[in-house]
Scaffold this motif. Structure first.
Motif, PDB file in Angstrom:
ATOM      1  N   VAL A  13      99.055  46.595 -16.465  1.00 25.01           N
ATOM      2  CA  VAL A  13      98.267  47.570 -17.202  1.00 25.01           C
ATOM      3  C   VAL A  13      98.488  47.338 -18.695  1.00 25.01           C
ATOM      4  CG1 VAL A  13      97.890  50.032 -17.604  1.00 25.01           C
ATOM      5  CG2 VAL A  13      98.620  49.245 -15.347  1.00 25.01           C
ATOM      6  N   GLU A  14      97.400  47.219 -19.452  1.00 24.22           N
ATOM      7  CA  GLU A  14      97.536  47.083 -20.904  1.00 24.22           C
ATOM      8  C   GLU A  14      97.795  48.464 -21.491  1.00 24.22           C
ATOM      9  OE1 GLU A  14      94.994  44.706 -23.315  1.00 24.22           O
ATOM     10  OE2 GLU A  14      94.822  43.138 -21.817  1.00 24.22           O
ATOM     11  N   THR A  15      98.746  48.537 -22.437  1.00 21.21           N
ATOM     12  CA  THR A  15      99.063  49.799 -23.113  1.00 21.21           C
ATOM     13  C   THR A  15      98.843  49.583 -24.610  1.00 21.21           C
ATOM     14  OG1 THR A  15     101.387  49.236 -23.468  1.00 21.21           O
ATOM     15  CG2 THR A  15     100.856  50.316 -21.377  1.00 21.21           C
ATOM     16  N   GLU A  16      98.993  50.633 -25.381  1.00 24.72           N
ATOM     17  CA  GLU A  16      98.823  50.509 -26.835  1.00 24.72           C
ATOM     18  C   GLU A  16      99.857  49.565 -27.436  1.00 24.72           C
ATOM     19  OE1 GLU A  16      98.600  54.144 -29.068  1.00 24.72           O
ATOM     20  OE2 GLU A  16      97.117  54.983 -27.706  1.00 24.72           O
ATOM     21  N   GLU A  17     101.047  49.551 -26.832  1.00 22.65           N
ATOM     22  CA  GLU A  17     102.134  48.749 -27.383  1.00 22.65           C
ATOM     23  C   GLU A  17     102.264  47.374 -26.742  1.00 22.65           C
ATOM     24  OE1 GLU A  17     104.253  51.872 -26.095  1.00 22.65           O
ATOM     25  OE2 GLU A  17     104.661  52.803 -28.018  1.00 22.65           O
ATOM     26  N   GLY A  18     101.542  47.136 -25.650  1.00 24.31           N
ATOM     27  CA  GLY A  18     101.656  45.840 -24.970  1.00 24.31           C
ATOM     28  C   GLY A  18     101.212  45.919 -23.533  1.00 24.31           C
ATOM     29  N   ILE A  19     102.160  45.673 -22.621  1.00 23.35           N
ATOM     30  CA  ILE A  19     101.841  45.567 -21.199  1.00 23.35           C
ATOM     31  C   ILE A  19     102.850  46.350 -20.377  1.00 23.35           C
ATOM     32  CG2 ILE A  19     101.810  43.897 -19.257  1.00 23.35           C
ATOM     33  CD1 ILE A  19      99.466  43.477 -21.127  1.00 23.35           C
ATOM     34  N   LYS A  20     102.374  46.887 -19.264  1.00 23.89           N
ATOM     35  CA  LYS A  20     103.254  47.527 -18.303  1.00 23.89           C
ATOM     36  C   LYS A  20     102.962  46.885 -16.948  1.00 23.89           C
ATOM     37  CE  LYS A  20     103.008  52.143 -17.383  1.00 23.89           C
ATOM     38  NZ  LYS A  20     103.184  53.580 -17.578  1.00 23.89           N
ATOM     39  N   ILE A  21     104.018  46.430 -16.283  1.00 23.44           N
ATOM     40  CA  ILE A  21     103.871  45.867 -14.940  1.00 23.44           C
ATOM     41  C   ILE A  21     104.409  46.912 -13.978  1.00 23.44           C
ATOM     42  CG2 ILE A  21     104.518  43.995 -13.372  1.00 23.44           C
ATOM     43  CD1 ILE A  21     105.056  42.289 -15.947  1.00 23.44           C
ATOM     44  N   GLN A  22     103.539  47.423 -13.125  1.00 28.62           N
ATOM     45  CA  GLN A  22     103.920  48.469 -12.177  1.00 28.62           C
ATOM     46  C   GLN A  22     104.005  47.867 -10.778  1.00 28.62           C
ATOM     47  OE1 GLN A  22     100.508  50.919 -13.211  1.00 28.62           O
ATOM     48  NE2 GLN A  22     101.863  52.398 -14.189  1.00 28.62           N
ATOM     49  N   GLU A  50     105.469  30.299 -27.133  1.00 25.20           N
ATOM     50  CA  GLU A  50     104.443  31.014 -27.911  1.00 25.20           C
ATOM     51  C   GLU A  50     104.351  32.479 -27.459  1.00 25.20           C
ATOM     52  OE1 GLU A  50      99.611  30.825 -28.487  1.00 25.20           O
ATOM     53  OE2 GLU A  50     100.622  29.103 -27.590  1.00 25.20           O
ATOM     54  N   ILE A  51     104.321  32.687 -26.141  1.00 27.48           N
ATOM     55  CA  ILE A  51     104.239  34.055 -25.616  1.00 27.48           C
ATOM     56  C   ILE A  51     105.555  34.785 -25.847  1.00 27.48           C
ATOM     57  CG2 ILE A  51     103.977  35.460 -23.523  1.00 27.48           C
ATOM     58  CD1 ILE A  51     101.903  33.385 -22.585  1.00 27.48           C
ATOM     59  N   LYS A  52     106.693  34.106 -25.619  1.00 28.24           N
ATOM     60  CA  LYS A  52     108.001  34.735 -25.850  1.00 28.24           C
ATOM     61  C   LYS A  52     108.113  35.232 -27.288  1.00 28.24           C
ATOM     62  CE  LYS A  52     110.737  32.280 -22.405  1.00 28.24           C
ATOM     63  NZ  LYS A  52     111.765  31.282 -22.170  1.00 28.24           N
ATOM     64  N   ALA A  53     107.565  34.471 -28.230  1.00 30.92           N
ATOM     65  CA  ALA A  53     107.631  34.836 -29.650  1.00 30.92           C
ATOM     66  C   ALA A  53     106.828  36.104 -29.958  1.00 30.92           C
ATOM     67  CB  ALA A  53     107.142  33.681 -30.514  1.00 30.92           C
ATOM     68  N   LYS A  54     105.809  36.394 -29.145  1.00 27.08           N
ATOM     69  CA  LYS A  54     104.967  37.577 -29.361  1.00 27.08           C
ATOM     70  C   LYS A  54     105.621  38.862 -28.859  1.00 27.08           C
ATOM     71  CE  LYS A  54     100.491  35.266 -28.730  1.00 27.08           C
ATOM     72  NZ  LYS A  54      99.292  35.304 -27.874  1.00 27.08           N
ATOM     73  N   ILE A  55     106.653  38.740 -28.025  1.00 24.61           N
ATOM     74  CA  ILE A  55     107.280  39.907 -27.407  1.00 24.61           C
ATOM     75  C   ILE A  55     108.378  40.464 -28.298  1.00 24.61           C
ATOM     76  CG2 ILE A  55     108.646  40.695 -25.433  1.00 24.61           C
ATOM     77  CD1 ILE A  55     107.071  38.629 -23.755  1.00 24.61           C
ATOM     78  N   SER A  56     108.265  41.755 -28.600  1.00 25.85           N
ATOM     79  CA  SER A  56     109.269  42.389 -29.453  1.00 25.85           C
ATOM     80  C   SER A  56     110.266  43.210 -28.642  1.00 25.85           C
ATOM     81  CB  SER A  56     108.585  43.284 -30.480  1.00 25.85           C
ATOM     82  OG  SER A  56     107.816  44.282 -29.818  1.00 25.85           O
ATOM     83  N   PHE A  57     109.888  43.572 -27.405  1.00 29.96           N
ATOM     84  CA  PHE A  57     110.714  44.472 -26.606  1.00 29.96           C
ATOM     85  C   PHE A  57     110.367  44.303 -25.140  1.00 29.96           C
ATOM     86  CE2 PHE A  57     110.983  48.587 -24.437  1.00 29.96           C
ATOM     87  CZ  PHE A  57     112.280  48.996 -24.727  1.00 29.96           C
ATOM     88  N   MET A  58     111.383  44.287 -24.297  1.00 34.53           N
ATOM     89  CA  MET A  58     111.151  44.232 -22.858  1.00 34.53           C
ATOM     90  C   MET A  58     112.157  45.165 -22.202  1.00 34.53           C
ATOM     91  SD  MET A  58     111.198  40.959 -20.299  1.00 34.53           S
ATOM     92  CE  MET A  58     109.862  40.124 -21.105  1.00 34.53           C
ATOM     93  N   ASN A  59     111.665  46.007 -21.300  1.00 37.33           N
ATOM     94  CA  ASN A  59     112.546  46.980 -20.682  1.00 37.33           C
ATOM     95  C   ASN A  59     112.195  47.144 -19.211  1.00 37.33           C
ATOM     96  OD1 ASN A  59     114.607  48.896 -20.611  1.00 37.33           O
ATOM     97  ND2 ASN A  59     113.205  50.567 -21.061  1.00 37.33           N
ATOM     98  N   PHE A  60     113.179  47.601 -18.467  1.00 37.29           N
ATOM     99  CA  PHE A  60     113.015  47.829 -17.039  1.00 37.29           C
ATOM    100  C   PHE A  60     113.389  49.284 -16.763  1.00 37.29           C
ATOM    101  CE2 PHE A  60     115.319  48.395 -13.094  1.00 37.29           C
ATOM    102  CZ  PHE A  60     114.411  47.914 -12.168  1.00 37.29           C
ATOM    103  N   ARG A  61     112.596  49.969 -15.973  1.00 35.86           N
ATOM    104  CA  ARG A  61     112.944  51.329 -15.584  1.00 35.86           C
ATOM    105  C   ARG A  61     112.323  51.628 -14.215  1.00 35.86           C
ATOM    106  NH1 ARG A  61     108.943  52.078 -19.501  1.00 35.86           N
ATOM    107  NH2 ARG A  61     107.133  53.223 -18.764  1.00 35.86           N
ATOM    108  N   GLU A  70     108.263  47.144 -18.804  1.00 36.57           N
ATOM    109  CA  GLU A  70     107.499  47.417 -20.023  1.00 36.57           C
ATOM    110  C   GLU A  70     107.712  46.260 -20.992  1.00 36.57           C
ATOM    111  OE1 GLU A  70     107.065  50.834 -23.465  1.00 36.57           O
ATOM    112  OE2 GLU A  70     108.686  50.988 -22.012  1.00 36.57           O
ATOM    113  N   ILE A  71     106.630  45.719 -21.479  1.00 39.99           N
ATOM    114  CA  ILE A  71     106.695  44.606 -22.432  1.00 39.99           C
ATOM    115  C   ILE A  71     105.898  45.010 -23.662  1.00 39.99           C
ATOM    116  CG2 ILE A  71     106.155  42.173 -22.844  1.00 39.99           C
ATOM    117  CD1 ILE A  71     106.257  41.820 -19.747  1.00 39.99           C
ATOM    118  N   ARG A  72     106.574  45.063 -24.815  1.00 36.45           N
ATOM    119  CA  ARG A  72     105.884  45.417 -26.047  1.00 36.45           C
ATOM    120  C   ARG A  72     105.742  44.182 -26.924  1.00 36.45           C
ATOM    121  NH1 ARG A  72     109.225  50.785 -27.669  1.00 36.45           N
ATOM    122  NH2 ARG A  72     108.865  51.919 -25.750  1.00 36.45           N
ATOM    123  N   GLY A  73     104.658  44.178 -27.672  1.00 36.13           N
ATOM    124  CA  GLY A  73     104.396  43.062 -28.575  1.00 36.13           C
ATOM    125  C   GLY A  73     102.926  42.726 -28.561  1.00 36.13           C
ATOM    126  N   ASP A  74     102.609  41.607 -29.156  1.00 42.21           N
ATOM    127  CA  ASP A  74     101.215  41.175 -29.268  1.00 42.21           C
ATOM    128  C   ASP A  74     100.827  40.352 -28.043  1.00 42.21           C
ATOM    129  OD1 ASP A  74      98.720  40.706 -30.319  1.00 42.21           O
ATOM    130  OD2 ASP A  74      99.369  38.988 -31.504  1.00 42.21           O
TER     131      ASP A  74
END
Length: 96
Positions: A13-22, A50-61, A70-74
């Protein structure tokens, strides 16, 4: 016991901050956590530099008993979808 790849059991799912994998199925949560940890520490090679460089935050919950990554970034859904396509890690799916 059945094992499946993350792309087979989850929705991106695309979010305002990046991507969410559910994750949509009842799985071994530790398997998903391990994938995220490997990704964060660079142990996996499913994402290009290239993709790793676009990610500013990655979290698991866990939400409603199911893992969410949750993956934030461009990053776009397509970037993450391609990375999940390359992933060779299997997740244990629990019987209902």
């Amino acid at each position: 016991m059945e094992k499946k790849k993350l792309k087979e059991i989850s929705q991106i799912v695309e979010t305002e901050e990046g991507i969410k994998i559910q994750v949509q199925e009842n799985v071994n949560i530790e398997d998903v956590k391990e994938i995220v940890d490997n990704c964060k520490t660079g142990k996996c090679d499913c994402m290009s530099q290239e993709i790793k460089a676009k990610i500013s935050f990655m979290n698991f919950r866990v939400e409603n008993g199911k893992p969410v990554i949750e993956i934030r970034g461009d990053v776009k859904e397509e970037d993450i979808s391609q990375a999940m396509e390359k992933s060779q890690k299997f997740i244990e799916v629990k019987q209902k």
